[in-house]
Design an enzyme around this catalytic site. Structure first.
Site, PDB file in Angstrom:
ATOM      1  N   ARG A  63      -6.604  10.121  -0.497  1.00  0.00           N
ATOM      2  CA  ARG A  63      -6.225  10.571  -1.842  1.00  0.00           C
ATOM      3  C   ARG A  63      -7.474  10.758  -2.693  1.00  0.00           C
ATOM      4  O   ARG A  63      -7.553  11.683  -3.489  1.00  0.00           O
ATOM      5  CB  ARG A  63      -5.230   9.595  -2.468  1.00  0.00           C
ATOM      6  CG  ARG A  63      -3.819   9.800  -1.898  1.00  0.00           C
ATOM      7  CD  ARG A  63      -2.817   8.793  -2.434  1.00  0.00           C
ATOM      8  NE  ARG A  63      -3.030   7.486  -1.829  1.00  0.00           N
ATOM      9  CZ  ARG A  63      -3.155   6.354  -2.502  1.00  0.00           C
ATOM     10  NH1 ARG A  63      -3.088   6.357  -3.814  1.00  0.00           N
ATOM     11  NH2 ARG A  63      -3.356   5.223  -1.864  1.00  0.00           N
ATOM     12  N   HIS A  68       0.861  -1.185   0.000  1.00  0.00           N
ATOM     13  CA  HIS A  68       0.000   0.000   0.000  1.00  0.00           C
ATOM     14  C   HIS A  68       0.894   1.230   0.000  1.00  0.00           C
ATOM     15  O   HIS A  68       1.825   1.314   0.790  1.00  0.00           O
ATOM     16  CB  HIS A  68      -0.887  -0.020   1.239  1.00  0.00           C
ATOM     17  CG  HIS A  68      -1.980   0.996   1.203  1.00  0.00           C
ATOM     18  ND1 HIS A  68      -1.731   2.349   1.244  1.00  0.00           N
ATOM     19  CD2 HIS A  68      -3.324   0.863   1.117  1.00  0.00           C
ATOM     20  CE1 HIS A  68      -2.888   3.001   1.190  1.00  0.00           C
ATOM     21  NE2 HIS A  68      -3.865   2.126   1.114  1.00  0.00           N
TER      22      HIS A  68
END
Ligand SMILES: Cc1cc2nc3c(=O)[nH]c(=O)nc-3n(C[C@H](O)[C@H](O)[C@H](O)COP(=O)(O)OP(=O)(O)OC[C@H]3O[C@@H](n4cnc5c(N)ncnc54)[C@H](O)[C@@H]3O)c2cc1C
Ligand code: SF4
Ligand code: SF4
Ligand code: FES
Lengths: 228, 531
Positions: free
Chosen positions: B333, B313
């Protein structure tokens, strides 16, 4: 975890389960236990501050007060003493949320003790998640389950509030009951989910899915390559 | 802030908002090949024994699969099993609990054995949400396409078609259990955007999605007619007539004794491998994620898929160092958080797929554009302040209360200061080969959840894993009921660990008697070696 680098840093004195040790400053309580050779199994779950397995009681130098924390999230300080509280023997209600008919009344069947809150606020003071636990108990008693849901979203079920409650109840279990009843019984079913379920039921996507399943791997890859 | 944190942030550059260069498909492929750990030759080994022989995998995975048993040979069984059940479920995360609830509802006798407490798992840690194609203009077909593209076309289309079509029904089930997902003002489930998807499709419970799921489902399984054994990991499977699975040996962590369970069907729901720290990466996973299911089933001859494929990740915390590995959800994000290198420049579109973003961060750090930390690591800035700037003051605190709480405990206020991140080992993309009903290649051995492979191809999209737990956990639970009813009766005398003996003989032959590591390890050992 990375002890080599911490070794050059300052060391602090701590007492773990009543025994004195020196550990690197900047360690969490759990890291301090590893550093001193403890094998920790009861008392660790996620190591990320969400599972509530690592409830701990501690004191700091020069202060008589007992404090509580999650050991995987709390940094040691010089002169700190701590012990882990592996688990609290709590009583849980046995119910099926689907079978509740009058959840607000039934709260007092499953958790009659919730009405005995003496407003001491000890639960709120101890909660490592900063939840107003006392308020959530009262909101549950008054049937405002929506407010309970909002107040207790971050509860990690560590049981520290139970450890301090002078009425000996389990406020987090009461909150869970209220949250579930609110979600399953009070909140209207979401419209967007309802309509998508109807469409799926009618099979309106299955033709296209079947077509995709009939393609060769290369064709399928090409079809999916561009974002539609 | 502490002095260390203070002086670290004193060196922060001005951030330059200029957009990063757009990537062509070729650029992406090159970036992955040059920097993504799956494609790098370092730290790899070729498997020599068993069904995956010839596959190149991280050394730690080879050590897991080509390992010796914790139980030393000869391996006689006691005269009687300690338990005799219809269904044994190994692993009490989201997949195991879902399977247990659905099997028990059919009246089967279920034993759920788990390593720590029920719910101490990767599931409880999930922050971001569950994918469910509920938006107008979205559909299960788009969900299918996005997932297939994101998985580099290596996904099993049959599994994927089940996921996207049954997903919404499982969300309905979760809501009926009283799980509270975020709603919009009209009462719809709120839909958020995740990386790699063409539509907003994530439903969530703030950034506590896994916690909300486990709080509720744990209470249900504790209240269901399911026998639960905590602190009792399985360490070996048992073999019955015809090479079918016939139960497992559990290890009681407190009494330090073995417990022998005879079962008509076994479901492995043991989750992932993050705590094996592949390539030395920090991990976001819970303490018990050591790939036990893979290791035990492999000895029995179970086939694996994509076992060379892992998800790093992009945004794991790297400073302050005591938090290393902790995940910052991709949803930040999606909400508009930006990333910058040590010179304050953006270097990749934040909404590229996870593997591309992770590769770009590794590139920045290995080419000297990473931000050095006091402990000698490096990372890049992930700035959440841009979310508040775009969506209004207070958005971060409202949508990501968990991140704010965790970072603030470590003296970093993420609404004001960027978080320093580096890729963290997060998810096992592949696993035990399976079909639409959870079968492995071994009769009467089923699998569900992260321990299985095929659905996600070689790159999982955010939110598909949680959905998988419910869709395939339910299916495995129901299939186990059917199989345990149909299976011809067999006696304890026909049960053994012969497959373990055979596997160890093959190891001895192939490795010429050299000592092999012991597995499953059950937990990582972080104790100081000289303590
Ligand atoms: C920090 C984090 C955030 C995530 N966020 C998201 C997200 O937003 N959306 C999403 O879709 N996915 C997310 N994921 C991925 C997702 O949470 C997991 O892939 C999923 O929950 C795995 O579920 P599982 O039931 O298969 O495994 P787990 O939930 O890990 O459960 C496995 C269980 O088996 C136990 N076990 C292991 N070995 C044994 C053994 N030998 N015997 C008995 N028991 C054993 C483990 O202790 C554990 O309790 C996230 C993962 C992490 C770590
Ligand atoms: S409410 Fe109680 S159980 Fe929940 S986090 Fe606070 S102290 Fe722990
Ligand atoms: S600790 Fe118990 S009695 Fe005191 S306020 Fe909380 S719930 Fe009420
Ligand atoms: S180990 Fe899960 S909260 Fe600390």
């Amino acid at each position: 975890m990375d002890n080599s680098q911490k070794e050059q840093e300052t060391m602090v004195h701590v007492s773990i389960n009543g025994r004195d040790f020196e550990v690197p400053a900047g360690s969490t309580m759990v890291q301090a236990m590893w550093y001193t050779g403890h094998e920790v199994i009861h008392g660790i779950g996620c190591l990320g501050g969400v599972c509530g397995a690592c409830a701990t009681v501690y004191r700091v130098k020069g202060d008589f007060r007992l404090r509580n924390a999650l050991a995987c999230q709390t940094l040691v300080q010089d002169g700190m003493s701590f012990s882990m509280l592996d688990s609290y023997p709590i009583q849980r209600a046995h119910y099926d949320v689907a079978h509740l008919s009058d959840p607000k009344e039934e709260l007092f069947t499953f958790y009659p003790e919730s009405a005995t809150c003496r407003n001491c606020n000890a639960c709120t003071e101890v909660c490592p998640q900063g939840i107003d636990v006392r308020d959530s108990v009262w909101r549950a008693n008054f049937g405002d389950f929506k407010a309970v849901a909002e107040l207790t979203m971050s509860c990690v079920m560590c049981g520290l509030c139970v450890s301090r409650c002078i009425a000996e109840m389990a406020p987090h279990e009461i909150a869970l009951y209220a949250r579930r009843a609110y979600g399953a019984k009070e909140l209207p079913f979401p419209t967007n989910l309802r309509s998508r379920l109807n469409e799926i039921e009618k099979g309106i996507f299955s033709r296209e899915i079947d077509r995709l399943l009939g393609l060769s791997p290369d064709e399928l890859k090409k079809e999916c390559e561009v974002k539609s | 802030m502490s002095d260390l944190v203070d002086s670290f942030y004193a060196l922060m550059p001005e951030f330059d908002e200029t957009s990063p260069p757009a990537l062509s498909p070729d650029d992406r492929a090159r970036l992955l090949e040059s920097f993504y750990p799956d494609y790098r030759p370092e730290g790899k080994a070729t498997i020599r024994v068993g069904p995956s022989a010839g596959t190149v995998v991280p050394e730690e995975i080879a050590a897991l699969l080509e390992s010796r048993s914790r139980i030393e040979g000869p391996r006689p069984l006691p005269d009687h099993p300690d338990r005799d059940v219809d269904i044994l479920i190994v692993g009490g995360g989201g997949a195991g609990i879902t399977a247990a609830l659905h099997a028990a509802e059919q009246g089967a006798g279920v034993l759920l054995a788990t390593k720590l407490r029920v719910g101490d798992s990767n599931t409880v840690m999930a922050e971001g949400g569950i994918q469910s194609a509920l938006g107008e203009g979205d559909s299960p077909v788009d969900h299918f396409r996005d997932t297939f593209r994101g998985g580099h076309g290596a996904n099993d289309p049959a599994l994927l078609s089940v996921l996207v079509q049954e997903g919404p029904r499982m969300v309905e089930w979760l809501i009926s259990r009283g799980i509270l997902f975020d709603r919009d003002p009209q009462g719809n489930l709120s839909l958020r955007k995740g990386g790699g998807t063409s539509r907003p499709r994530l439903i969530s419970a703030k950034d506590y999605t896994g916690l909300e799921l486990i709080r509720v489902l744990k209470e249900d399984v504790v209240n269901a007619p399911v026998e639960i054994l905590e602190f009792s990991p399985a360490v070996e499977l048992l073999q019955g007539p015809g090479g079918a699975c016939a139960g497992a040996v559990l290890w009681d962590l407190d009494s330090r004794k073995y417990l022998y369970v005879k079962a008509r069907t076994v479901i492995l729901a043991t989750g992932g491998t993050g705590r094996l720290h592949l390539g030395g990466f920090a991990t976001s996973n819970h303490f018990g994620a050591t790939g036990d299911g893979l290791c035990m089933a492999y000895r029995m001859g179970a086939k694996l898929v994509h076992i060379d494929s892992f998800q790093y990740h992009p945004t794991g915390v790297i400073f302050p160092s005591e938090m290393a590995g902790m995940l910052i959800t991709e949803a930040v994000r999606g909400a508009g958080a930006r990333m910058y290198n040590r010179f304050g420049r953006r270097f990749v579109n934040e909404l590229e797929t996870r593997d591309v973003v992770a590769s770009a961060i590794i590139r920045e750090c290995s080419e000297g554009r990473g931000v050095p930390t006091p402990s000698g690591a490096s990372g890049v800035y992930l700035d959440l302040a841009s979310i508040d700037r775009e969506a209004g003051e207070g958005t971060v605190a409202k949508r990501f209360p968990n991140i704010v709480k965790l970072m603030t405990r470590h003296q970093v206020d993420p609404t004001k200061f960027p978080i320093l991140v580096y890729p963290t080992l997060h998810y096992q993309n592949g696993g035990l080969q399976t079909d639409q009903n959870g079968h492995t290649s071994i009769p009467n051995l089923l699998v569900a959840g992260e321990a299985s492979g095929g659905l996600h191809g070689t790159n999982r999209l955010m939110g598909n894993s949680l959905l998988e737990l419910f869709v395939f956990g339910r299916r495995a639970g129901l299939e186990a009921v059917k199989e345990s009813r149909e299976r011809a009766p067999f006696s304890w005398k026909e049960v053994s660990m012969a497959h373990v003996d055979h596997f160890e003989q093959s190891l001895a032959r192939e490795f010429e008697g050299a000592d092999r590591p012991m597995a499953p390890t059950l937990f990582p050992d972080y104790r100081r070696k000289d303590s």
